[in-house]
Design an enzyme around this catalytic site. Structure first.
Site, short mmCIF file in Angstrom:
data_model
loop_
_atom_site.label_atom_id
_atom_site.label_comp_id
_atom_site.label_asym_id
_atom_site.label_seq_id
_atom_site.Cartn_x
_atom_site.Cartn_y
_atom_site.Cartn_z
N GLU A 1 0.82 -1.20 0.00
CA GLU A 1 0.00 0.00 0.00
C GLU A 1 0.86 1.25 0.00
OE1 GLU A 1 -1.15 -2.86 1.85
OE2 GLU A 1 -2.23 -2.91 -0.05
N ASN B 1 -0.24 -7.68 -3.63
CA ASN B 1 -0.90 -6.89 -4.66
C ASN B 1 0.06 -5.93 -5.35
OD1 ASN B 1 -1.06 -5.46 -1.93
ND2 ASN B 1 -1.56 -3.80 -3.33
N ASP C 1 -7.06 -5.44 -5.01
CA ASP C 1 -6.17 -5.73 -3.88
C ASP C 1 -6.30 -7.18 -3.42
OD1 ASP C 1 -5.90 -5.08 -0.40
OD2 ASP C 1 -4.26 -5.02 -1.84
#
Lengths: 627, 193, 330
Positions: A227, A311, A353
């Protein structure tokens, strides 16, 4: 007179037409409000499952149980099965607390305690203190503790609470990761530091939270930061010296990803040269994610390590056209050199994700009549994959919950087919995407029982709304580009535990849970399966029927991994860390405001009731039968 | 002149006066000769602790605080910066995540405009990055004005009524102002170092 | 006197017909079709306009004559029928011409052109990404549109904030860029040269300073430009440029701008990897000259008040260093 009559007639006609229009409109409105209707599922009745599916764990990767717990997954096959049967379905009702230990840290406790001989080792969330508890003494007092003193600022770049998933033991040493990107080796007896290797930098947004795997003299560790636009990797450190033996990136040119002559992916979509660059816009692979923050399994016969990658970054897929290799996929690598043997991309050009870092349970089981050597992976994208661990061929991919995001997996090309209606578009909100970003199941691992041959999957039942926008990359800050909010899927329950038959690819029984089930699973030789709920209940259910046989309310929600071991007094114990947090419990552990539905990247709305159900905590509970 | 004529002239004059109101004055450049983020920069900025030994000294508010907080343009520019500089990645739309919630009444490091600008400029020990040199002082003040608006501190006509993104929470224009309760860093969980 | 006036008026009229933002000098197939249709409409409607004026004059003059007689009535009726007929013919002709032109334009828009350019409107600049189907060969730049002559190009139009509108008069018509929606426009450039586009939907205080520099060049030159665009930014050559590089990487610039091959990877502002080879600064606010670059970096708010690049307050040394670095980014 006639004109008056015709006036009345025409008005009557108008009234009828108007009522008809309104009625049609209301019917239309109500049918639209119902939303997508889930397929009608029949819940299998809670009758006992007899016999076994025929799946077994290979001996080399899952040797006979010695009563210890030396790695988070129990063994290289990741079965998480303890063979002891002193605690069984007949007497588990009498299970009681043997001792407790307060870690002193009230953050998400995701670790699996380790037990080696007469000592138990636990790693706390930040500041990652390691405690060694002396199980030979009453009350299991701490023998020693080690404080790595990680940088405080690391807390600001940890996406999903400041968790740690545990340590690993080998050859008299304890290996664990700190939040600020260090892997540390300690002497298991004295707690003295042997080596401390810095592997990343929080200034780039990187952290480390995973439990290492030690095999063949190598300590395998990976980083977090999908992230934060952090480029992911798997590193093998020499267990003796702590030096880097090899480093395999997830994105970038072949020489970085360690793709060479021995690389033989099964599917055409994974073949090519420098795919880790060409399947990305220029330079985007440098912030590409693909972090290895989850589970690693090892096949000692083939000498291959298996792990999944996280991801791609950013979440906004429109900023990274292309397949985004080698994110959200499964690697098989040679343990000596790190060279890739095969790779399967579970979700090319990931849209939601759906990291692929979940556990892979190595099993030998019958597939279409003949015994195959496979791995079973309950995926984040909603499918249970059975993959041949020698070649990377997908033998089956079956949904284990409600899925709207994908239409299925084409087994000929290996490519998952996404639902175009659910694809995110910048500037728009797409609703009803299932499974949500935390997936049908997040990192919390499932367990296998050789008694039944079933895989026990603790998981979620969540859908989401997603709104993309262009993400700006600034090193050390989040690189996401999506506003998301989650809510319960069909049925209204946010979590579930499913007993899955990997051979026939179908569920055997299912327990619905109000809250997402974020704890790991444990199976024992006594026919029991243990798991914990986010409001603090630690439960034992019958492996064959799913019937609840025992439960205990601990002080805080449970998101950790339960273990079972044989104590110095030869009795069987079950241990679990209790302390809510993690990504789903950040609402409590970080004291967030649930009036914002997007708090903690999507959990604010769906977990608005969690603060009423549990408070933060950090205590180890160990249970045993009275003796 | 007639009374009617006089009334309309008075109304026109009142309107002309109102038109001079500068709520919407847009200062696009900030201080043209460059500025420090905080007036007391030489002395380290506003105090972090609410505790002062002896009789406390009251410090005067920075002149910019009211300027930016009462300006709708500053709040909406702050809103755009909040998303573009990835503040929403850690603080969501005020609910928090990696970082604490900003829409409630708990302020670890103080919730006045000066204290918020100080937190952005200096960073904070448990993970707030230091943006000095990465944002201009004017941008920091705009962000601080927006952060204050998340708990509905500014006047209602200054608050932003639109999320410009997927709706996550009730707009601050519909919420009531959160009380300002300063709390110290020691009250924060998990900071054992 | 009247001749001079007439000349002036004509010049004023024709002034809009030439230049880089001209609608009548088509540089694209669609633009040529549009201007052809426009001329036809002008001619036909102009003809009818003249007739109407003549009729009005005639009516005013003939009013002074004696009352109408039978023969006059008949003439009037014939005239009316004739006029209606002419109008019908004219309108039908214009409709057919319009339809034919539309079909021509559609025929020149293949379903899958080999080149796609994604243009994202921002307040108040254009984010332009060139795509040829291979993700690794995308080129991202800002405020400039390079097109190869004779190759149909699909422009996909998006926006990050408010409604903008893409308009290059030489190439064709306008197409709005609407939040949450992707519009497409196909153009076929036919003439080499430099042209100018403009945002055609009011989008805020600096809507007037949102211009697009369009360059249409031969295919070989376009390919060369593309290859140069793929290359990472030139490293700083002189010590002054190196000081500028250090400033750009560590200070506010890297929070918003992307310079390929360096740690600066922001996406909020325009891509600066090859900024020095552009024709203008600030989406047409200034031409790209060293003096104007100084002015922009020193005080972007003075140049384009309200735009999202803040006033940073560089001192003289920093300013020289940064501009030295930026000038090297060709």
């Amino acid at each position: 007179m006639s004109s008056e009559r015709s006036w009345r007639v025409s008005h009557a006609v108008l009234a009828v037409v108007a009522i008809a229009i309104v009625a049609i409109g209301l019917i239309f409105l109500f049918t639209r409000l119902w939303g997508p209707r889930p397929p009608h599922t029949t819940e299998p009745p809670l009758r006992a499952y007899s016999g076994s599916t025929g799946a077994i764990a290979p001996r080399s990767a899952a040797p006979a149980d010695d009563g210890q717990w030396t790695m988070a997954a129990k063994n290289y096959a990741s079965t998480r099965f303890a063979a002891a049967n002193e605690i069984n379905t007949g007497n588990v009702g009498k299970l009681q607390v043997a001792f407790t230990f307060s870690t002193g840290i009230a953050k998400g406790q995701e670790a699996a305690p380790l037990v080696v001989g007469g000592t138990m080792y636990i790693v706390t969330p930040f500041p990652n203190i390691v405690y060694a508890l002396d199980l030979t003494r009453p009350g299991a007092p701490a023998k020693w503790s080690y404080r790595p003193k990680p940088l405080s600022a690391a807390q600001g770049v940890a996406c999903c609470d400041v968790v740690n998933r545990g340590a690993a033991y080998a050859d008299g040493r304890i290996f664990f990761n700190t939040l600020d990107n260090r892997t540390i080796a300690l002497d298991a007896n004295t707690g003295k530091e042997i080596w401390d290797t810095q592997l990343g930098s929080i200034e780039q947004g990187a952290t480390m939270t995973m439990a290492p795997l030690v095999a063949d003299g190598k300590v395998l560790v990976g980083n977090s930061g999908g992230e934060m636009g952090v480029r992911g990797w798997l590193v093998a450190l020499d267990a003796g010296s702590g030096k880097v033996a090899w480093k395999a990136y997830t994105t970038g040119p072949d020489k970085d990803v360690l793709i060479g002559a021995g690389y033989h992916p099964f599917y055409a979509m994974d073949r090519g040269h420098d795919l880790g660059v060409s399947s990305w816009p220029p330079e985007a692979w440098k912030q590409g994610g693909g972090n290895v923050w989850g589970w690693i399994s090892y096949d000692p016969e083939r000498r291959l390590v298996y792990y999944g990658t996280g991801n791609p970054g950013p979440w906004n897929s429109e900023q990274r056209p292309g397949d985004n290799k080698f994110t959200t996929g499964v690697f098989a690598r040679d343990i000596d050199t790190g060279a890739a043997r095969w790779f399967y991309q579970t979700t090319p050009h990931d849209l939601w994700d759906h990291d692929d870092i979940n556990e892979q349970i190595l099993l030998d089981m019958p597939v279409a009549g003949r015994m195959r050597q496979v791995m079973v992976r309950p995926g984040r994208n909603g499918y249970v994959y059975v993959i041949d661990r020698g070649t990377g061929q997908v033998l089956s991919a079956t949904p284990y919950g409600y899925v709207t995001a994908y239409k299925g997996v084409d087994l000929k090309t290996g490519r998952i087919i996404s639902n175009p209606a659910m694809e995110p578009k910048e500037g728009r909100v797409i609703r009803g995407i299932c499974p949500a970003a935390p997936g049908m199941k997040d990192w919390n691992p499932s367990a296998f029982s050789p008694l039944t041959g079933l895989v026990y999957i603790p998981h979620n039942n969540l859908c989401m709304d997603w709104g993309s926008f262009e993400a700006n990359y600034i090193a050390g800050t989040p690189y996401v580009g999506a506003d998301v909010k989650y809510y319960a899927g069909p049925g209204g329950n946010r979590g579930a535990v499913t007993a899955w038959d990997p051979v026939h690819a179908r569920p055997v029984w299912e327990i619905k849970e109000d809250l997402p089930v974020w704890s790991g699973a444990l199976t024992t030789g006594g026919g029991l399966m243990f798991y914990g709920t986010m409001d603090g209940w630690f439960k034992a259910v019958d492996q064959r029927s799913g019937k609840l046989l025992w439960q205990f309310k601990t002080g805080s929600g449970i998101i950790g991994q339960p273990i079972s071991y044989r104590g110095p007094d030869e009795h069987q114990y079950v241990a679990i860390l209790s302390g809510v947090g993690g990504w789903s419990g950040a609402v409590v552990s970080n004291d967030l405001d649930t009036r914002d539905a997007t708090a903690a990247v999507g959990w604010g709305g769906v977990m608005a009731d969690l603060p009423k159900k549990t408070t933060a905590g950090g205590t180890l509970y160990v249970f045993a039968l009275p003796h | 002149m007639s009374s009617r004529c006089r009334t309309s002239l008075l109304v026109l004059a009142a309107l002309a006066l109102l038109a001079g109101c500068d709520r919407e004055e847009r200062r696009s450049r900030g201080n043209p000769l460059g500025e420090a983020a905080l007036g007391e920069a030489a002395l380290g900025g506003p105090r972090v602790s609410t505790l002062q030994p002896g009789v406390p000294i009251a410090s005067p508010p920075d002149a910019r605080a009211a300027d930016f907080e009462e300006n709708a343009y500053a709040v909406s520019q702050g809103q755009q910066l909040f998303r573009q500089m990835n503040c929403s990645g850690c603080h969501a739309h005020g609910g928090g995540g990696m970082g604490p919630a900003l829409m409630d009444d708990r302020w670890r490091y103080g919730g006045t405009m000066e204290q918020i600008v100080a937190s952005i400029d200096q960073g904070r020990p448990n993970g707030m990055p230091s943006w000095r040199g990465k944002l201009t002082p004017q941008q920091m003040w705009q962000l601080a004005a927006y952060v204050r608006s998340l708990s509905a501190q500014p006047r209602q006509d200054v608050l932003s009524g639109r999320a410009e993104s997927e709706s996550a929470t009730e707009p601050p224009t519909l919420r009531s102002r959160e009380p300002m309760v300063p709390s110290s860093a020691a009250g924060v969980k998990g900071t054992t170092q | 006197m009247t001749r001079a006036l007439r000349g002036l008026g004509l010049a004023a009229l024709l002034g809009g017909c030439h230049g880089i933002q001209s609608m009548t000098e088509g540089a694209g197939f669609q633009g040529e079709q549009f201007s052809g249709l426009f001329t036809l409409f002008l001619a036909v409607t102009g003809f009818f306009y003249i007739l109407v004026i003549l009729g009005l004059i005639g009516g005013l003059v003939l009013r002074r004559r004696a009352d109408r007689d039978e023969a006059g009535e008949k003439t009037a009726r014939i005239g009316l029928v004739g006029w209606l007929g002419a109008v019908l013919v004219g309108l039908t002709g214009l409709t057919v011409a319009s339809y034919v032109m539309d079909r021509n334009v559609a025929a020149a828009s293949p379903a899958r052109p080999p080149l796609e350019v994604q243009i994202t409107g921002n307040q108040w600049w254009w984010d332009v990404t060139y795509k040829n189907g291979v993700p690794g060969q995308e080129v991202r730049t800002a405020n400039e549109l390079h097109l190869p002559v004779g190759v149909p190009v699909r422009l996909t139009l998006k926006t990050n904030d408010v409604i903008h509108s893409f308009w290059v008069p030489a190439l064709g018509g306008k197409q709005d860029m609407i939040p949450g929606r992707t519009n497409a426009l196909t153009v076929l450039p036919t003439r080499i040269g430099s042209y100018r586009g403009q945002c055609a939907e009011y989008c805020g205080a600096q809507h007037a300073h949102m211009a697009l520099d369009v360059t249409i060049e031969p295919l070989a030159a376009f390919r060369k430009w593309w290859a140069a665009g793929l290359a990472p930014a030139a490293p700083p050559a002189t010590p002054l440029a190196q000081a500028g590089y250090r400033f750009v990487m560590t200070q506010q610039c890297a929070s918003c701008h992307n310079i390929s091959g360096t740690p600066a990877s922001g996406r909020f502002g325009p891509d600066l990897t090859h900024v020095a080879s552009r024709r203008s600064i600030g989406a047409g606010t200034f031409p790209m000259t060293p003096g104007h670059l100084f002015a922009w970096v020193a005080d972007p708010q003075g140049a384009k008040p309200g735009n999202h690049m803040p006033y940073i307050g560089l001192n003289a040394d920093q300013l020289h260093a940064v501009v030295a670095y930026l000038e090297g980014l060709k």
